[in-house]
Design a protein around this motif. Structure first.
Motif, mmCIF file in Angstrom:
data_model
loop_
_atom_site.group_PDB
_atom_site.id
_atom_site.type_symbol
_atom_site.label_atom_id
_atom_site.label_comp_id
_atom_site.label_asym_id
_atom_site.label_seq_id
_atom_site.Cartn_x
_atom_site.Cartn_y
_atom_site.Cartn_z
ATOM 1 N N VAL A 121 0.676 -0.690 -0.164
ATOM 2 C CA VAL A 121 0.173 0.136 0.237
ATOM 3 C C VAL A 121 0.978 1.723 -0.473
ATOM 4 O O VAL A 121 0.735 2.186 -0.805
ATOM 5 N N VAL A 172 -0.943 6.387 5.417
ATOM 6 C CA VAL A 172 -0.956 4.634 5.472
ATOM 7 C C VAL A 172 -0.448 3.945 6.547
ATOM 8 O O VAL A 172 -1.136 3.408 6.871
ATOM 9 N N TRP A 176 -2.271 1.793 8.396
ATOM 10 C CA TRP A 176 -2.827 -0.166 8.291
ATOM 11 C C TRP A 176 -2.074 -0.736 9.065
ATOM 12 O O TRP A 176 -2.096 -2.221 9.673
ATOM 13 N N SER A 203 -9.101 3.577 4.235
ATOM 14 C CA SER A 203 -7.854 3.416 3.689
ATOM 15 C C SER A 203 -7.758 3.624 1.817
ATOM 16 O O SER A 203 -7.356 4.262 1.343
ATOM 17 N N VAL A 207 -5.862 6.847 0.152
ATOM 18 C CA VAL A 207 -4.737 6.735 -0.512
ATOM 19 C C VAL A 207 -5.008 6.718 -1.869
ATOM 20 O O VAL A 207 -4.092 6.573 -2.284
ATOM 21 N N HIS A 278 -9.291 -0.150 -5.945
ATOM 22 C CA HIS A 278 -9.393 0.073 -4.662
ATOM 23 C C HIS A 278 -11.348 0.509 -4.456
ATOM 24 O O HIS A 278 -11.720 0.962 -3.572
ATOM 25 N N ASN A 281 -11.977 -2.460 -2.758
ATOM 26 C CA ASN A 281 -11.928 -2.372 -1.304
ATOM 27 C C ASN A 281 -13.026 -1.411 -1.016
ATOM 28 O O ASN A 281 -13.294 -1.751 0.349
#
Length: 351
Positions: A121, A172, A176, A203, A207, A278, A281
């Protein structure tokens, strides 16, 4: 096994609250089936990807470092940083994909597993921040040229190289590292992870989607002001254009002739190929029951991994990099009677 777990017929240890996540069991079994069937093709693809990434990015880093006129420019310091990040992506991330697919069990421990996932990531996000920084540089150059020339400072190259890493670590790592949670399924010898609900939603937004939106806006405004500026310059008298040309020679010739088209091509390709991963996700973070087939997850994942590994190849469309590559590879290693200097000299061109 630890307290609070039960074992199903397939040998998976499930926590007592696993019924809250009914798709996890099917997902893990899907991973096992896909690993048994597709492990070899994926491993071969990862090996090819690692070799291409190492070759392309190492050559570009080598050329920029060896060429004095390139390594002294802040913009090409960003290019060097971008290629170095993608080189790490190939060596540290893709290489472990080969290990995971070739080995029937994960024997490297949970620390290496989490580090691998975080790097997967962190490195693409740092590449994205580098593209944003370069786009902001082009916007300031096109919109506020006088200010751009006045804010030059001694450590600009170092700042350009460090800033993406600072943003990457600051955004990040808290998400994470602080967002890891216990998986609903305790899988022995597999690198399986989870994120708390807030982190799983934050996230992809932090990101990718927010930086991507900002990058697109910067590119649009940069293109608008560049077009407006070019139209204004074409309406000037010949004497005024000649004065402007003389002012842009020398140090600023690199800023003027830096290929914005190449930067846009890389940025748009990067965003398009990472977007499906993404989006998936974010969908999974919002809808737990929307677990897609594992093959679709693998496909979206390798779309992003591929673009992060070999997208640096597009920098060869930049004139200065092509010119340097020609002299470094074709001339520097050619046997000649006279010993060549350790520094490549470029002919400055004017816009």
């Amino acid at each position: 096994m630890t307290n609070g777990t039960i074992q199903d017929g397939s040998g998976l240890y499930l926590y007592e609250d696993y019924h809250t996540y009914p798709n996890w069991t099917l997902f893990i079994r899907d991973i096992e089936k896909a690993h048994n069937v597709h492990s070899m093709p994926i491993a071969i693809f990862a090996i090819v990807l690692t070799c291409l990434s190492t070759l392309v990015n190492f050559c570009l880093c080598f050329v920029i470092l060896l060429t004095r006129e390139l390594r002294s420019q802040p913009l090409y310091a960003c290019v060097l940083n971008f290629c170095f990040i993608n080189l790490l992506m190939g060596l540290l991330v893709n290489s472990l994909v080969v290990y995971q697919e070739m080995s029937p069990f994960w024997k490297l421990g949970p620390i290496v597993c989490k580090t691998w996932i975080v790097l997967d990531v962190l490195l693409p996000f740092t590449s994205l921040m580098t593209l944003i920084l370069m786009s902001i540089d082009r916007f300031v150059f096109a919109r506020m040229h006088s200010l751009y020339k006045s804010v030059k400072f001694r450590l600009q190259r170092e700042v350009y190289a460090i800033l993406p890493w600072i943003f990457g670590i600051a955004i990040v790592l808290p998400v994470w590292i602080g967002g890891f949670k216990r998986s609903p399924i305790d899988v022995q010898d597999m690198c399986v992870f989870g994120l708390v609900d807030e982190a799983s939603v934050a996230s992809p937004i932090l990101v990718f989607f927010l930086p991507a939106l900002f990058l697109v806006l910067v590119m649009i405004f940069t293109n608008f002001f560049s077009f407006h500026q070019n139209s204004t310059e074409q309406s000037r008298t010949p004497s005024a254009r000649s004065v402007s040309t003389r002012r842009t020679s020398g140090y600023y010739a690199y800023e003027n002739n830096f290929s914005v088209v190449t930067l846009y091509l890389i940025s748009v390709t990067f965003l398009i190929l990472w977007a499906p991963f993404h989006m998936m996700n974010l969908l999974l973070a919002i809808c737990i029951a929307c677990m897609p087939p594992y093959s679709l997850i693998v496909g979206f994942t390798y779309m992003g991994a591929t673009v992060s590994s070999v997208i640096s190849f597009f920098w060869l469309t930049d004139y200065h990099i092509r010119y340097s590559l020609k002299h470094v590879i074709c001339d520097r290693f050619r046997k000649q009677n006279n010993t060549q200097s350790n520094t490549v000299t470029l002919t400055l061109i004017e816009g």
